[in-house]
Design a protein around this motif. Structure first.
Motif, PDB file in Angstrom:
ATOM      1  N   GLY A  66       0.797  -1.217   0.000  1.00 13.65           N
ATOM      2  CA  GLY A  66       0.000   0.000   0.000  1.00 13.65           C
ATOM      3  C   GLY A  66       0.826   1.261   0.000  1.00 13.65           C
ATOM      4  N   VAL A  67       2.036   1.199  -0.536  1.00  9.62           N
ATOM      5  CA  VAL A  67       2.907   2.373  -0.583  1.00  9.62           C
ATOM      6  C   VAL A  67       2.523   3.235  -1.786  1.00  9.62           C
ATOM      7  CG1 VAL A  67       5.275   3.187  -0.811  1.00  9.62           C
ATOM      8  CG2 VAL A  67       4.786   1.122   0.528  1.00  9.62           C
ATOM      9  N   GLY A  68       2.116   4.452  -1.521  1.00  9.68           N
ATOM     10  CA  GLY A  68       1.723   5.363  -2.589  1.00  9.68           C
ATOM     11  C   GLY A  68       1.551   6.763  -2.029  1.00  9.68           C
ATOM     12  N   ILE A  69       1.073   7.665  -2.862  1.00  8.72           N
ATOM     13  CA  ILE A  69       0.841   9.056  -2.430  1.00  8.72           C
ATOM     14  C   ILE A  69      -0.635   9.375  -2.669  1.00  8.72           C
ATOM     15  CG2 ILE A  69       1.553  11.460  -2.675  1.00  8.72           C
ATOM     16  CD1 ILE A  69       4.162  10.456  -3.904  1.00  8.72           C
ATOM     17  N   PRO A 199      -4.274  -8.092  -3.132  1.00  9.15           N
ATOM     18  CA  PRO A 199      -3.499  -6.863  -3.337  1.00  9.15           C
ATOM     19  C   PRO A 199      -4.263  -5.643  -2.851  1.00  9.15           C
ATOM     20  CG  PRO A 199      -4.541  -7.525  -5.385  1.00  9.15           C
ATOM     21  CD  PRO A 199      -4.809  -8.628  -4.405  1.00  9.15           C
ATOM     22  N   PHE A 200      -3.557  -4.582  -2.591  1.00 14.64           N
ATOM     23  CA  PHE A 200      -4.199  -3.312  -2.286  1.00 14.64           C
ATOM     24  C   PHE A 200      -4.933  -2.830  -3.533  1.00 14.64           C
ATOM     25  CE2 PHE A 200      -1.464  -3.414   1.325  1.00 14.64           C
ATOM     26  CZ  PHE A 200      -2.047  -2.577   2.268  1.00 14.64           C
ATOM     27  N   ILE A 201      -6.096  -2.226  -3.324  1.00 13.06           N
ATOM     28  CA  ILE A 201      -6.927  -1.721  -4.417  1.00 13.06           C
ATOM     29  C   ILE A 201      -7.039  -0.209  -4.278  1.00 13.06           C
ATOM     30  CG2 ILE A 201      -9.235  -1.780  -5.458  1.00 13.06           C
ATOM     31  CD1 ILE A 201      -9.486  -4.645  -4.325  1.00 13.06           C
ATOM     32  N   ARG A 202      -6.882   0.481  -5.422  1.00 12.85           N
ATOM     33  CA  ARG A 202      -6.812   1.940  -5.397  1.00 12.85           C
ATOM     34  C   ARG A 202      -7.979   2.586  -4.650  1.00 12.85           C
ATOM     35  NH1 ARG A 202      -4.468   5.646  -9.008  1.00 12.85           N
ATOM     36  NH2 ARG A 202      -4.076   3.985 -10.504  1.00 12.85           N
ATOM     37  N   ALA A 203      -9.222   2.217  -4.972  1.00 13.72           N
ATOM     38  CA  ALA A 203     -10.388   2.895  -4.394  1.00 13.72           C
ATOM     39  C   ALA A 203     -10.432   2.729  -2.878  1.00 13.72           C
ATOM     40  CB  ALA A 203     -11.667   2.368  -5.032  1.00 13.72           C
ATOM     41  N   ARG A 204     -10.218   1.505  -2.401  1.00 15.49           N
ATOM     42  CA  ARG A 204     -10.242   1.267  -0.951  1.00 15.49           C
ATOM     43  C   ARG A 204      -9.048   1.919  -0.260  1.00 15.49           C
ATOM     44  NH1 ARG A 204     -13.420  -2.418   1.242  1.00 15.49           N
ATOM     45  NH2 ARG A 204     -11.830  -2.979   2.782  1.00 15.49           N
ATOM     46  N   TRP A 205      -7.892   1.925  -0.940  1.00 14.93           N
ATOM     47  CA  TRP A 205      -6.699   2.555  -0.380  1.00 14.93           C
ATOM     48  C   TRP A 205      -6.903   4.060  -0.236  1.00 14.93           C
ATOM     49  CZ3 TRP A 205      -3.434   5.841  -3.400  1.00 14.93           C
ATOM     50  CH2 TRP A 205      -2.243   6.220  -2.776  1.00 14.93           C
ATOM     51  N   LYS A 206      -7.496   4.698  -1.243  1.00 18.53           N
ATOM     52  CA  LYS A 206      -7.743   6.134  -1.185  1.00 18.53           C
ATOM     53  C   LYS A 206      -8.716   6.479  -0.068  1.00 18.53           C
ATOM     54  CE  LYS A 206      -8.342   8.675  -4.763  1.00 18.53           C
ATOM     55  NZ  LYS A 206      -8.887   9.214  -6.021  1.00 18.53           N
ATOM     56  N   ALA A 207      -9.666   5.577   0.162  1.00 20.26           N
ATOM     57  CA  ALA A 207     -10.654   5.825   1.213  1.00 20.26           C
ATOM     58  C   ALA A 207     -10.137   5.443   2.593  1.00 20.26           C
ATOM     59  CB  ALA A 207     -11.936   5.062   0.906  1.00 20.26           C
TER      60      ALA A 207
END
Length: 231
Positions: A66-69, A199-207
């Motif tokens: 989940g490493v991101g910005i 895997p981490f998923i963009r939508a859930r990670w952003k939320a």
């Protein structure tokens, strides 16, 4: 420009697919080895390989940990953008190497423009965020410019532009719609390394809804014993 038919955007985005750009990168290396020096061929493969490693590592970091910005909606460097912006300028440069410097520069600029078009298509098709596409174009352009700068003074005239151009065009036409499951492979590696089940998923990670660790259900025989009692 954004009003282009959807099928045209898909055609543009396929120009950055690994099924096309990776064989083109290998073909460029073969032409360099045959017409110039093996040192140039190996150097090109090392440079484009390092750029590809940047893409893979950023994607693995997100999918597995989940490493991101979040502020930039950044989950990894766009592979399509990077590969197209790295490969096409060098393909033009190699084809035009026997010509004068101004023509070579124009060819490199056309290649970078093609990569930028692929990057834009990734955003239009919602395959990547703008930050991811820009990052891909930057990494790819840096790889291309680094190689062109290194190979600029190579003695021209060893290769005719015609066979190089024809072979690369034929390869592009033949592999334009070939798809390679690179995302599936990267996801598999990320899960293997991180130990996660999903895997981490963009939508859930952003939320902020992604769990930092995998949730593993207890064995069926132990579920009753582990369940909390409210009696």
């Amino acid at each position: 420009m954004y009003d282009l038919p959807l099928h045209l955007w898909f055609s543009i985005t396929r120009l950055g697919g690994a099924g096309l750009t990776l064989p083109l990168a290998v073909a460029i290396a073969l032409w360099l080895a045959l017409g110039y020096t093996r040192r140039l061929a190996v150097g090109w493969l090392v440079i484009v390989g390092a750029a590809a490693a940047v893409v893979a590592l950023t994607k693995i970091a997100f999918l597995g940990w989940g490493v991101g910005i979040r502020a930039w909606d950044f989950t990894g460097v766009s592979g399509h953008s990077m590969l197209s912006t790295a490969v096409y300028p060098v393909a033009f440069f190699l084809t035009l190497l026997p010509t004068r410097a101004s023509i070579r520069l124009f060819g490199v600029a056309c290649g970078i423009a093609a990569g930028l078009a692929v990057g834009l298509s990734r955003v239009v098709l919602s395959a990547h965020s703008p930050s991811e596409a820009v990052a891909g174009c930057v990494v790819g352009a840096l790889a291309a410019v680094l190689f062109v700068w290194w190979a600029w003074d190579t003695k021209a005239g060893k290769l005719s532009a015609v066979p190089v151009a024809v072979s690369l065009l034929m390869l592009t036409a033949a592999l334009h719609d070939v798809r390679v499951p690179t995302q599936h492979w990267i996801t598999h590696i990320a899960l293997h390394l991180s130990g996660r089940e999903r895997p981490f998923i963009r939508a859930r990670w952003k939320a902020g809804h992604e769990a930092p660790h995998p949730v593993i259900a207890p064995p069926a025989g132990r579920s009753a014993a582990l369940a909390p009692s409210f009696v």
